[in-house]
Design a protein around this motif. Structure first.
Motif, PDB file in Angstrom:
ATOM      1  N   MET A   1       0.840  -1.202   0.000  1.00 39.48           N
ATOM      2  CA  MET A   1       0.000   0.000   0.000  1.00 39.48           C
ATOM      3  C   MET A   1       0.874   1.251   0.000  1.00 39.48           C
ATOM      4  N   LEU A   2       0.550   2.174  -0.877  1.00 44.44           N
ATOM      5  CA  LEU A   2       1.337   3.400  -0.982  1.00 44.44           C
ATOM      6  C   LEU A   2       0.571   4.539  -0.307  1.00 44.44           C
ATOM      7  N   ARG A   3       1.136   5.099   0.735  1.00 38.48           N
ATOM      8  CA  ARG A   3       0.444   6.182   1.430  1.00 38.48           C
ATOM      9  C   ARG A   3       1.142   7.499   1.140  1.00 38.48           C
ATOM     10  N   LEU A   4       0.338   8.553   1.179  1.00 38.48           N
ATOM     11  CA  LEU A   4       0.906   9.879   0.945  1.00 38.48           C
ATOM     12  C   LEU A   4       1.571  10.388   2.216  1.00 38.48           C
ATOM     13  N   PRO A   5       2.736  11.049   2.079  1.00 33.75           N
ATOM     14  CA  PRO A   5       3.299  11.723   3.251  1.00 33.75           C
ATOM     15  C   PRO A   5       2.395  12.908   3.640  1.00 33.75           C
ATOM     16  N   LYS A   6       2.586  13.444   4.811  1.00 32.26           N
ATOM     17  CA  LYS A   6       1.729  14.547   5.263  1.00 32.26           C
ATOM     18  C   LYS A   6       2.037  15.832   4.502  1.00 32.26           C
ATOM     19  N   PHE A   7       1.000  16.610   4.263  1.00 31.87           N
ATOM     20  CA  PHE A   7       1.168  17.916   3.608  1.00 31.87           C
ATOM     21  C   PHE A   7      -0.061  18.737   3.924  1.00 31.87           C
ATOM     22  N   LEU A   9      -2.972  21.207   2.178  1.00 31.66           N
ATOM     23  CA  LEU A   9      -3.558  21.525   0.863  1.00 31.66           C
ATOM     24  C   LEU A   9      -4.315  22.837   0.948  1.00 31.66           C
ATOM     25  N   VAL A  39       0.712  13.000  -7.511  1.00 34.06           N
ATOM     26  CA  VAL A  39       0.302  12.130  -6.388  1.00 34.06           C
ATOM     27  C   VAL A  39       1.086  10.808  -6.392  1.00 34.06           C
ATOM     28  N   PRO A  40       1.196  10.101  -7.529  1.00 29.68           N
ATOM     29  CA  PRO A  40       2.064   8.900  -7.497  1.00 29.68           C
ATOM     30  C   PRO A  40       3.507   9.238  -7.122  1.00 29.68           C
ATOM     31  N   LYS A  43       3.656   9.601  -3.501  1.00 30.76           N
ATOM     32  CA  LYS A  43       3.569   8.287  -2.843  1.00 30.76           C
ATOM     33  C   LYS A  43       4.913   7.560  -2.897  1.00 30.76           C
ATOM     34  N   HIS A  44       5.680   7.818  -3.953  1.00 23.60           N
ATOM     35  CA  HIS A  44       7.010   7.218  -4.084  1.00 23.60           C
ATOM     36  C   HIS A  44       8.097   8.057  -3.408  1.00 23.60           C
ATOM     37  N   LEU A 108      -7.805   8.964 -16.231  1.00 16.80           N
ATOM     38  CA  LEU A 108      -6.688   9.899 -16.071  1.00 16.80           C
ATOM     39  C   LEU A 108      -6.833  11.106 -16.998  1.00 16.80           C
ATOM     40  N   MET A 111      -9.172  13.472 -15.247  1.00 16.39           N
ATOM     41  CA  MET A 111      -8.563  14.131 -14.087  1.00 16.39           C
ATOM     42  C   MET A 111      -7.398  15.035 -14.495  1.00 16.39           C
ATOM     43  N   ILE A 234      -3.311   2.504 -21.140  1.00 21.34           N
ATOM     44  CA  ILE A 234      -3.019   3.545 -20.163  1.00 21.34           C
ATOM     45  C   ILE A 234      -1.538   3.829 -19.920  1.00 21.34           C
TER      46      ILE A 234
END
Lengths: 340, 183
Positions: A1-7, A9, A39-40, A43-44, A108, A111, A234
Motif C-alpha cells: 500500500m502506498l500512502r501519501l506523506p503529510k502535507f 492543501l 500524487v504517485p 507516494k514514491h 486519467l 482528471m 493507459i
C-alpha cells in the motif's frame, strides 16, 4: 500500500492568491493540477512538498477559446479529455487533440490537465519507483543519489520527457503564458526545454502556467500524432511522434515538421524534414519517397536510451515506422496512430 | 484530522480523516465502502474507479479534500439508485455482468461496472469499439475482456428490448449439456 506523506492543501480562488501562497512557502510548496503525475510521485517520495497549492478552483484557468485573430487559447487547467473532445482543437490543431486523446486512460484524461501534461516530470525506470526500491539500488542522480543507472559513468540525467502533448504543441508553434511574482511572461514552447532530465523545463520559482496558445493554422493544415506503448490503453509513451503538414490549394506541401518524444530529456525536432517534403504533392510517388526519406532521417537522428521500459533497440527501430505511419495519417487527414 | 463533507451515493456524509488521505482511503477505511478496490495505488489499474459528477475517476489519486461537495458514486450506490428510479433488483449492468460470467476473481469488477455505467449514461447504444475505449483504463488480470464487453452489450440489448447473439461459450456449453444428456 502506498500512502501519501503529510502535507497541507490550499485551494485559492484567484491566481494572485495562488502565487502569493507559493512565494510565501518557497521551495516547500508545489502546485497541484489534476494530480495524476504528482500524487504517485509523492507516494514514491519523489516529491515531498509541505504545501500543495491546488489550482482546481481558479475558473479563469479553464476552457478552450478561439481568439479574434484565429489563435486557440487553452486554459492550463482544461482537462485532457476536454481538449481531446474540443471541436475547435480537432479542427484547427488535430495533432494536439489526438495527442490528448492518447494520454493514459479515460479516468486519467478526465482528471489530468493540459498544463499538467506540459509540465509532466521526466520519467525513468530507475526513478519512478518506491523509496524502498530506489534505496536498495543506491538511488540515482535525479533524486537522493549521484549516479546514473542508464548511462554508466554518465554526468547528466537522461530521464525521458514523456508528455504526449509537448511534441504536438511544438509542431504547432505554441506559446506558453506564465504568471509569477514578477508578472506575466510568454515563451515559445520550443525555448521552454532544457536537456537535463532532473528538471527539463525553464519554469521560474512560484511561476504558474496559465494558458497554452496555439497560433492560427493555415487552411491546408494537417497534423497527426502517433504513440507506441506497451498496452494500448493507459501507458506512458515508449515513443511519441507529432507531425505537421501544411499544404496549398494544389495539395503541395508548403511546410512540414516532425517532433519525436520519449527518447531523452526533451522532445526532439527531426532536422531537414521541411526541405525533404516541401513541394511534394500528397499521394504522389514522390511524396511517398520523401516520407520514407524523412523516416530514415528520423532513424539516423534518434537514439533512444534504456531510460524507460521498452527495449531501446526496439524503440529505435520503431522510430521510422511511426514517423512514416504518422505522416501518411496526417496526409490522409486521419490519425491518431496507435496499435489498438 | 479534518472533518470532510461528502456527497456519496446520494447521501450527505461527514467524516473525520487525516488531511492527506486520498478519497480511496476515506471510502475504505472510514466509511467501510470496500467495494472500491485498492489495486496498484498509483493510477495504473483502474480498480479504484468511482464516479465523480458522473465521470470515471481514480480514487487512489484523488485527494479527499479536493472532491468535497461533488457527487461521488461508488459501486455500493448503483443498486439503491436503480431502485430509487423505479427499477427492481440490481443495476442492469451488475445483472448483465452476473448473467454473462464477466468475472473470475471479481477484483476489477466494481471499476469495470462504474466505467461502463458512465459510458451508458452518455452513450446508451455504444459500439464494441466504444465499449473497449471506455473500459481501457480498467485492467482485468483473470478472464480477458471478451465476457466483460459482452456483458455491457447484453445490458445495452436488454435496455433496447432486444437480445445479443449467443456467445461462443454458450453454444459450447449447450453442446456439452446435450452430450451429457445422451444415454
Amino acid at each position: 500500500m502506498l500512502r501519501l506523506p503529510k502535507f497541507e492543501l490550499r485551494s485559492p480562488r484567484t491566481l494572485s492568491e495562488a502565487i502569493q501562497l507559493l512565494e510565501e512557502a518557497g521551495p516547500a510548496a508545489m502546485v497541484i493540477a489534476g494530480g495524476t503525475d504528482l500524487v504517485p510521485n509523492m507516494k514514491h517520495e519523489l516529491a515531498t512538498p509541505e504545501l500543495l497549492v491546488s489550482l482546481a478552483h481558479i475558473e479563469e484557468l479553464r476552457g478552450v477559446r478561439r481568439e479574434p485573430e484565429g489563435a486557440l487559447a487553452i486554459g492550463a487547467m482544461t482537462s485532457l479529455a476536454e481538449v481531446a473532445a474540443s471541436e475547435l482543437v480537432q479542427r484547427f490543431a488535430p495533432a494536439l487533440a489526438q495527442a490528448c486523446s492518447l494520454v493514459a486512460g479515460p479516468q486519467l484524461r478526465a482528471m489530468g490537465t493540459l498544463g499538467g501534461n506540459v509540465l509532466l516530470d521526466t520519467r525513468c525506470q530507475w526513478f519512478n519507483q518506491s523509496y524502498f526500491w530506489r534505496q536498495a539500488l543506491g538511488f540515482c542522480m535525479k533524486k537522493d543519489g549521484s549516479v546514473c543507472h542508464v548511462v554508466q559513468g554518465g554526468k547528466n540525467c537522461v530521464a525521458a520527457a514523456s508528455n504526449d502533448t509537448a511534441p504536438a504543441l511544438m509542431t504547432l508553434g505554441a506559446r506558453l503564458e506564465l504568471e509569477g511574482p514578477e508578472g506575466s511572461r510568454t515563451t515559445a514552447i520550443d525555448d521552454f526545454w532544457v536537456a537535463d532530465g532532473i528538471v527539463n523545463k525553464k519554469l521560474g520559482a512560484s511561476e504558474i502556467l496559465t494558458r497554452i496558445v496555439v497560433p492560427p493554422t493555415p487552411r491546408g493544415h494537417r497534423g497527426a500524432y502517433g504513440k507506441l506503448r506497451d498496452r494500448g490503453s493507459i501507458d506512458f509513451p515508449l515513443l511519441g511522434v507529432a507531425v505537421r503538414l501544411d499544404v496549398d490549394e494544389t495539395e503541395r506541401v508548403a511546410h512540414a515538421d516532425v517532433v519525436v518524444t520519449a527518447l531523452a530529456a526533451q522532445p526532439k525536432r527531426v532536422a531537414k524534414v521541411g526541405d525533404t517534403l516541401r513541394g511534394q504533392t500528397l499521394g504522389s510517388p514522390e511524396f511517398e519517397s520523401a516520407v520514407l526519406a524523412v523516416a530514415e532521417l528520423a532513424r539516423k537522428q534518434c537514439r533512444p536510451l534504456p531510460n524507460i521500459p521498452g527495449d531501446a533497440d526496439y524503440r529505435r527501430e520503431m522510430v521510422p515506422v511511426y514517423v512514416k505511419r504518422t505522416l501518411f495519417a496526417a496526409a490522409r487527414g486521419d490519425g491518431p496512430v496507435h496499435h489498438v | 484530522m479534518t472533518v470532510f463533507s461528502f456527497h456519496i451515493n446520494g447521501d450527505r456524509v461527514e467524516v473525520a480523516a487525516p488531511d492527506h488521505w486520498t478519497l480511496l482511503e476515506v471510502l475504505r477505511y472510514r466509511l467501510g465502502l470496500t467495494g472500491t478496490k485498492q489495486g496498484c495505488d498509483k493510477g495504473d489499474c483502474g480498480a479504484c474507479t468511482v464516479l465523480v459528477d458522473g465521470r470515471p475517476w481514480l480514487a487512489c489519486l484523488t485527494l479527499a479534500k479536493s472532491v468535497e461537495g461533488r457527487e461521488i458514486t461508488t459501486i455500493e450506490g448503483l443498486m439503491p439508485a436503480h431502485r430509487k428510479s423505479g427499477g427492481a433488483g440490481a443495476d442492469p449492468l451488475q445483472d448483465a455482468f452476473d448473467r454473462c460470467g464477466a468475472l473470475q476473481c471479481g477484483f476489477c469488477q466494481p471499476g469495470m461496472i462504474l466505467s461502463a455505467r458512465a459510458l451508458l449514461a452518455r452513450n446508451p447504444r455504444p459500439t464494441r469499439v466504444e465499449i473497449r475505449h471506455a473500459l481501457s483504463g480498467n485492467l482485468c488480470r483473470c478472464t480477458g475482456y471478451t465476457q466483460i464487453f459482452e456483458a455491457v452489450e447484453s445490458a445495452v440489448a436488454q435496455a433496447c428490448g432486444t437480445t445479443t447473439a449467443a456467445r461462443a461459450w454458450e453454444a459450447q456449453r449447450e453442446r456439452a449439456c446435450e452430450r451429457e444428456d445422451t444415454p
